[in-house]
Structure formats: C-alpha cells, structure tokens
Design an enzyme around this catalytic site. Structure first.
Site, PDB file in Angstrom:
ATOM      1  N   LYS A  22       0.834  -1.209   0.000  1.00 20.79           N
ATOM      2  CA  LYS A  22       0.000   0.000   0.000  1.00 20.79           C
ATOM      3  C   LYS A  22       0.868   1.258   0.000  1.00 20.79           C
ATOM      4  CE  LYS A  22      -1.860   1.785   3.977  1.00 20.79           C
ATOM      5  NZ  LYS A  22      -1.638   3.232   4.116  1.00 20.79           N
ATOM      6  N   ASN A  23       1.841   1.294   0.896  1.00 18.41           N
ATOM      7  CA  ASN A  23       2.622   2.519   1.046  1.00 18.41           C
ATOM      8  C   ASN A  23       3.594   2.742  -0.108  1.00 18.41           C
ATOM      9  OD1 ASN A  23       1.220   3.003   3.342  1.00 18.41           O
ATOM     10  ND2 ASN A  23       2.912   2.632   4.761  1.00 18.41           N
ATOM     11  N   ARG A  91      -4.451  10.306   3.882  1.00 16.53           N
ATOM     12  CA  ARG A  91      -3.147  10.910   4.132  1.00 16.53           C
ATOM     13  C   ARG A  91      -2.217  10.810   2.905  1.00 16.53           C
ATOM     14  NH1 ARG A  91      -0.128  14.304   7.403  1.00 16.53           N
ATOM     15  NH2 ARG A  91       2.021  13.739   7.118  1.00 16.53           N
ATOM     16  N   CYS A 115      -5.444   8.149   9.167  1.00 13.62           N
ATOM     17  CA  CYS A 115      -5.753   7.477  10.432  1.00 13.62           C
ATOM     18  C   CYS A 115      -5.686   8.455  11.605  1.00 13.62           C
ATOM     19  CB  CYS A 115      -4.730   6.378  10.692  1.00 13.62           C
ATOM     20  SG  CYS A 115      -5.039   4.860   9.808  1.00 13.62           S
ATOM     21  N   ARG A 120      -0.805  14.996  12.313  1.00 11.70           N
ATOM     22  CA  ARG A 120       0.081  14.597  11.218  1.00 11.70           C
ATOM     23  C   ARG A 120       0.369  15.820  10.364  1.00 11.70           C
ATOM     24  NH1 ARG A 120      -1.440   8.645   9.320  1.00 11.70           N
ATOM     25  NH2 ARG A 120       0.609   8.812   8.409  1.00 11.70           N
ATOM     26  N   PRO A 121       1.336  16.617  10.828  1.00 15.79           N
ATOM     27  CA  PRO A 121       1.642  17.856  10.117  1.00 15.79           C
ATOM     28  C   PRO A 121       2.279  17.590   8.760  1.00 15.79           C
ATOM     29  CG  PRO A 121       3.248  17.472  11.865  1.00 15.79           C
ATOM     30  CD  PRO A 121       2.226  16.379  11.967  1.00 15.79           C
ATOM     31  N   ILE A 122       2.283  18.630   7.910  1.00 18.48           N
ATOM     32  CA  ILE A 122       2.956  18.492   6.606  1.00 18.48           C
ATOM     33  C   ILE A 122       3.991  19.601   6.417  1.00 18.48           C
ATOM     34  CG2 ILE A 122       1.109  17.227   5.413  1.00 18.48           C
ATOM     35  CD1 ILE A 122       0.356  19.992   4.185  1.00 18.48           C
ATOM     36  N   ASP A 123       4.423  20.175   7.554  1.00 17.18           N
ATOM     37  CA  ASP A 123       5.377  21.284   7.471  1.00 17.18           C
ATOM     38  C   ASP A 123       6.663  20.898   6.721  1.00 17.18           C
ATOM     39  OD1 ASP A 123       5.548  19.625   9.862  1.00 17.18           O
ATOM     40  OD2 ASP A 123       7.285  20.828  10.412  1.00 17.18           O
ATOM     41  N   LEU A 124       7.111  19.658   6.884  1.00 16.21           N
ATOM     42  CA  LEU A 124       8.367  19.255   6.230  1.00 16.21           C
ATOM     43  C   LEU A 124       8.183  19.150   4.715  1.00 16.21           C
ATOM     44  CD1 LEU A 124       9.480  16.547   8.831  1.00 16.21           C
ATOM     45  CD2 LEU A 124      10.504  18.816   8.529  1.00 16.21           C
ATOM     46  N   ASP A 306       4.100   0.907  12.103  1.00 24.30           N
ATOM     47  CA  ASP A 306       2.947   0.207  11.522  1.00 24.30           C
ATOM     48  C   ASP A 306       2.838  -1.253  11.977  1.00 24.30           C
ATOM     49  OD1 ASP A 306       2.202   2.495  10.244  1.00 24.30           O
ATOM     50  OD2 ASP A 306       2.858   1.896   8.250  1.00 24.30           O
ATOM     51  N   ILE A 328       7.060   7.474  16.963  1.00 20.77           N
ATOM     52  CA  ILE A 328       6.744   8.156  15.693  1.00 20.77           C
ATOM     53  C   ILE A 328       5.443   8.949  15.788  1.00 20.77           C
ATOM     54  CG2 ILE A 328       6.450   7.873  13.190  1.00 20.77           C
ATOM     55  CD1 ILE A 328       9.222   6.986  14.077  1.00 20.77           C
ATOM     56  N   ARG A 398      -8.729  -0.471   4.198  1.00 21.65           N
ATOM     57  CA  ARG A 398      -7.872   0.563   3.605  1.00 21.65           C
ATOM     58  C   ARG A 398      -6.488  -0.010   3.289  1.00 21.65           C
ATOM     59  NH1 ARG A 398      -6.565   4.847   7.232  1.00 21.65           N
ATOM     60  NH2 ARG A 398      -5.131   5.102   5.522  1.00 21.65           N
TER      61      ARG A 398
HETATM   62  C1  UD1 Z   1       4.023   6.965   6.223  1.00 22.63           C
HETATM   63  C2  UD1 Z   1       3.135   5.762   6.044  1.00 22.63           C
HETATM   64  C3  UD1 Z   1       2.554   5.315   7.384  1.00 22.63           C
HETATM   65  C4  UD1 Z   1       3.661   5.144   8.418  1.00 22.63           C
HETATM   66  C5  UD1 Z   1       4.551   6.382   8.482  1.00 22.63           C
HETATM   67  C6  UD1 Z   1       5.744   6.201   9.388  1.00 22.63           C
HETATM   68  C7  UD1 Z   1       2.189   6.018   3.816  1.00 22.63           C
HETATM   69  C8  UD1 Z   1       0.978   6.241   2.986  1.00 22.63           C
HETATM   70  N1  UD1 Z   1       2.033   6.098   5.134  1.00 22.63           N
HETATM   71  O1  UD1 Z   1       3.192   8.040   6.663  1.00 22.63           O
HETATM   72  O2  UD1 Z   1       1.872   4.079   7.186  1.00 22.63           O
HETATM   73  O3  UD1 Z   1       3.086   4.912   9.686  1.00 22.63           O
HETATM   74  O4  UD1 Z   1       5.037   6.701   7.178  1.00 22.63           O
HETATM   75  O5  UD1 Z   1       6.499   5.121   8.994  1.00 22.63           O
HETATM   76  O6  UD1 Z   1       3.262   5.750   3.312  1.00 22.63           O
HETATM   77  N2  UD1 Z   1       6.027  14.782  10.434  1.00 22.63           N
HETATM   78  C9  UD1 Z   1       6.227  16.121  10.679  1.00 22.63           C
HETATM   79  N3  UD1 Z   1       6.087  16.997   9.635  1.00 22.63           N
HETATM   80  C10 UD1 Z   1       5.791  16.587   8.373  1.00 22.63           C
HETATM   81  C11 UD1 Z   1       5.601  15.205   8.138  1.00 22.63           C
HETATM   82  C12 UD1 Z   1       5.727  14.340   9.192  1.00 22.63           C
HETATM   83  O7  UD1 Z   1       6.498  16.514  11.796  1.00 22.63           O
HETATM   84  O8  UD1 Z   1       5.701  17.417   7.477  1.00 22.63           O
HETATM   85  C13 UD1 Z   1       6.177  13.831  11.558  1.00 22.63           C
HETATM   86  C14 UD1 Z   1       4.914  13.024  11.812  1.00 22.63           C
HETATM   87  O9  UD1 Z   1       4.041  13.710  12.666  1.00 22.63           O
HETATM   88  C15 UD1 Z   1       5.472  11.773  12.454  1.00 22.63           C
HETATM   89  C16 UD1 Z   1       6.803  11.579  11.722  1.00 22.63           C
HETATM   90  O10 UD1 Z   1       7.113  12.858  11.171  1.00 22.63           O
HETATM   91  O11 UD1 Z   1       5.755  11.996  13.820  1.00 22.63           O
HETATM   92  C17 UD1 Z   1       6.780  10.535  10.648  1.00 22.63           C
HETATM   93  O12 UD1 Z   1       5.712  10.786   9.765  1.00 22.63           O
HETATM   94  P1  UD1 Z   1       5.828  10.474   8.213  1.00 22.63           P
HETATM   95  O13 UD1 Z   1       7.031   9.634   7.951  1.00 22.63           O
HETATM   96  O14 UD1 Z   1       5.706  11.730   7.454  1.00 22.63           O
HETATM   97  O15 UD1 Z   1       4.526   9.597   7.982  1.00 22.63           O
HETATM   98  P2  UD1 Z   1       3.764   9.535   6.618  1.00 22.63           P
HETATM   99  O16 UD1 Z   1       4.747   9.659   5.525  1.00 22.63           O
HETATM  100  O17 UD1 Z   1       2.589  10.425   6.639  1.00 22.63           O
END
Ligand code: UD1
Length: 420
Positions: A22-23, A91, A115, A120-124, A306, A328, A398
């Site tokens: 899936k991922n 997501r 989920c 789950r921020p997207i700042d990065l 996961d 995480i 899902r």
């Molecule tokens: C992906 C996987 C999810 C898995 C996760 C961690 C998919 C579709 N989903 O989610 O199944 O649980 O990796 O292995 O591939 N974070 C920030 N800022 C950001 C982005 C992330 O602070 O802009 C933080 C998140 O809150 C979290 C950590 O970084 O604490 C890891 O998140 P991230 O690796 O981004 O997870 P996803 O890519 O969304």
C-alpha cells in the site's frame, strides 16, 4: 459498517500470498502524474486507499484503468486543482503535490486526512517544496503551491521524530523535473522510497542513493511512461507472521521479503516465533513458550510504527511484562483499551505501553480505531478463546487486501458481517 466475527483458538496453518505494498503504490500512483505518457503499475493491491487514489487521479483529468491488479494511468490532460473532499479522506494523497507542482507549476489540494493516530503535520513537505523554489500558501483548508520554475537545492527532511516518508517521496518526485541537482538529506530510507525511486528511474529520472539518508536527484526536462511491479507489503507480511506466532500455527508467507522485515522478525523470534527463510518468502511457526519483548518504534530500519499494534497483541500472550514505546506517532495506542476488553493488562505511561502478558484472553466486541489497530484486534481475536466481533473493519480494508479470505484459507474461523 462491516465487522468481522472471529471464533478464536484455531492455529493458523497453510500458505498465504502477500499483496503489493500500500505505502509503495500510493506515491507511485502519484508519480504517474509526472508524465503525459502511459504508465503501467503491476501487483496493485485491491484496497480502498487505492480506490481513493484512483478517484483523485481521475478528478485531476487522468485516465485510470484497474484490471486484475494492473493499473494503467495516462495523465495526458491534467488539472492542478484537486477535489477537496476526495483528497481530505486519505493521508497518502499529499504526495500528489510534488508531481503536480513539477509538471504544471501550480497545484491546489486540500489538507489531507488519514488514520487518527496523532497530529500529522505536513510542514516538512512544504519546507521541502519551498526549498526548491515554490511559493506555498494555506487558506480555507487548501494548500496552494506555485513555482514558475523549480531549482535543485540541498533539502533537509529530518523532523522531530526522524525523516518523513511521504515528505521524502514528495520532494523526490518534484526534484526529478527541477533544474539542476537536488540533494535530499536525512531522507527516509524505507523500502517504499526505494521502490518509488525505481519507478522514477524507469520513467527517465536521474536518482542516486535512494534507501540511504542522502538522495541525489539530477533534474531532467521531461519524464516518459514506464512499467513497474510494486514490491510486496512488508506490513501485511509482518501482520500474518505475528498472527501465525500468536495462534501457535505454521504459515508459509509467500512474497514476504525478510530483508525488509529484519527488525520485525528479530522481535518475533525474541517473542516466541521460529522463522525460516525460503526462496519464495518466510515460514513462521511458534515455540512453546512466549517471552515478553521491549520494542521502540523508529524510522526504517528500526522497528516500524505500523507493526507496533500487532506486536502489542502478541505481547499480551507472553508470560511477563513487555514495554512498547511509540516514538513516531504520539496517540498510537488506541488499540490498548480495546485489547483490554479481551482481558489484556495494559497501562499507558507517556509514550510507553506496559503490557503485563499472560492473562487469559477471551472474546468480546471491540472497535477498530485505525488501520493497524484493527489488525491487532484481529490477531488478538484469533488467539483468544470464544467469539470476538471487530467492528468498523473499513479501517482494515484501507490497507489489507481481503484479509478475512486469506485468514479463512489458513483455517481461521472468521466471517465478514456486512451491514447496510
Ligand atoms: C508513512 C506511512 C505510514 C507510516 C509512516 C511512518 C504512507 C501512505 N504512510 O506516513 O503508514 O506509519 O510513514 O512510517 O506511506 N512529520 C512532521 N512533519 C511533516 C511530516 C511528518 O512533523 O511534514 C512527523 C509526523 O508527525 C510523524 C513523523 O514525522 O511523527 C513521521 O511521519 P511520516 O514519515 O511523514 O509519515 P507519513 O509519511 O505520513
């Protein structure tokens, strides 16, 4: 909302075939937007998330055909303005942002959902796109990105808890069409990132270092169509392995890649699993006694978040106390209270769950709160005595392809109860 009815206490025995990841498939589907040419993706799992992503691609103007696990996408005509409600549902949809920006120079998408496992921020993601020269605004639930031209730069993807997986995917995709060289530092090393890079390379991208913390991308003017087979799902494989151990069964898991599961198999062995590597996958059985395990979730190649819930279900069966620490996602212990309905003794202290294993587990109605929590409840229900009803299995659909059918083939007494 469908539920699963499980009659526990039956050891799983037989063979199971692991589906496509899936991922891995979600970002690869997004990457098809980088070209006007036809892309073919094979071993695509039948998951509701794949259905949502297909709808998102269609809503942007792409032709999408899914037939027998093969997805064909042709994004000849493309709009950068995504459907608000569709994108919000998932997501994984955030990773259309990089490809849309790279190809169309502008995009507008809604803030993504997913989920309920913590903020789950997207700042990065946004910082990375800004680094390549994009202007980013958020307004009214939308993110709008714009760049007359993307330029290669050094981009740092490390966050509070380590690198971001989808953030790395987004920047990697955007950088393929940027002018010059992009170096992604503190990049996620997950196998799904390597699979995405293989697809992008097949499309004509110049990428070195995927799977390591430094990925170098040399931009090219255009990408072309490609044909790619998605890797198998390491989390599905790990889930079946945990279920085989928990029920003291013996299961041949075809397609499981032990090289993608090193941390999980290490902990499964410690807990009571016997694992044999075979040419087509792994064979998993269980020792007589289960031991407690201490686990801390980490970015790859550490123990995956996961698989945390599924391991907690197994820890409930061990004689002794296990400490499971989630590093995480901060709220990823929703399964603990549901496991307690089955008889488990779990207390949460900050980022750790203290699981006092060995209490008798017996069936009860439980509620799935997220994708992997659902899998944990299924494992616990299979191992417990009596009947367990897992409600809201739409979470499970899902990310697991026909899980109940695969379990039935292994001898499990599990039924889907369909509700209007
Ligand atoms: C992906 C996987 C999810 C898995 C996760 C961690 C998919 C579709 N989903 O989610 O199944 O649980 O990796 O292995 O591939 N974070 C920030 N800022 C950001 C982005 C992330 O602070 O802009 C933080 C998140 O809150 C979290 C950590 O970084 O604490 C890891 O998140 P991230 O690796 O981004 O997870 P996803 O890519 O969304």
């Amino acid at each position: 909302m469908d539920s699963f009815l499980i009659e526990g206490g039956v050891p799983l025995r037989g063979e199971v075939i692991i589906s496509g990841s899936k991922n891995a498939v979600l970002p690869i589907m997004a990457a098809t937007l980088l070209t006007a040419e036809r892309c073919v993706i094979r071993r695509v799992p039948a998951l509701t998330d794949v259905g949502y992503m297909s709808k998102i691609l269609r809503s942007l103007g792409a032709e999408v055909i899914l037939e027998d696990g093969t997805l064909t996408v042709r994004a000849a005509q493309l709009s950068g303005f995504g459907d608000y409600d569709l994108i919000r549902k998932m997501r994984g949809s955030i990773c259309i942002l990089g490809p849309l920006l790279a190809r169309l120079h502008e995009a507008r998408v809604s803030l993504p959902g997913g989920c309920v496992i913590g903020t789950r921020p997207i700042d990065l993601h946004l910082k990375g796109l800004r680094g390549l020269g994009a202007e980013v605004d958020t307004e009214g639930g939308y993110i709008r990105v714009h760049a007359a031209k993307l330029t290669g730069q050094m981009v740092f993807m490390g966050g509070r808890t380590g690198p971001t997986v989808l953030g790395t995917a987004n920047i990697l995709m955007a950088a393929t069409l940027a002018e010059g060289v992009t170096v992604i530092e503190s990049a996620a090393c997950e196998p799904e990132i390597i699979d995405l890079a293989h697809f992008l390379i097949a499309m004509g991208a110049k990428i070195v270092g995927a799977g390591s913390p430094t990925i170098t991308v040399t931009g090219v003017p255009a990408l072309h169509g490609a044909d790619h087979e998605v890797i198998t799902d390491r989390i599905e494989a790990g889930t079946f392995a945990a279920a085989a151990v928990a029920t003291r069964g013996e299961v041949m898991i075809h397609g499981a890649r032990h090289d993608h599961l090193v941390a999980v198999l290490d902990k499964l062995r410690e807990a009571g699993g016997e694992i044999v590597y075979c040419a087509s996958g792994i064979k998993v059985s269980a020792r007589a006694d289960f031991k407690p395990v201490d686990i801390t979730t980490m970015p790859y190649s550490g123990f995956p978040t996961d698989m945390q819930a599924q391991m907690m279900a197994l820890a409930c069966l061990a004689n002794g106390t296990s400490i499971i620490t989630e590093r995480i996602f901060e709220s990823r212990f929703m399964h603990a209270s549901e496991l307690m309905r089955l008889g488990a003794d779990i207390s949460i202290e900050g980022a750790s769950a203290i699981v006092k294993g060995g209490r008798p587990m017996s069936g009860a109605p439980v509620m799935a709160s997220d994708l992997r929590a659902s899998a944990a409840l299924v494992i616990a229900g299979l191992a417990a005595s009596g009947k367990t009803q897992v409600n809201r299995v739409y979470h499970l659909d899902r990310g697991y392809e026909r899980m109940e059918l695969k379990l039935q083939k292994l001898g499990a007494r599990i039924q889907r109860v369909e509700e209007e």
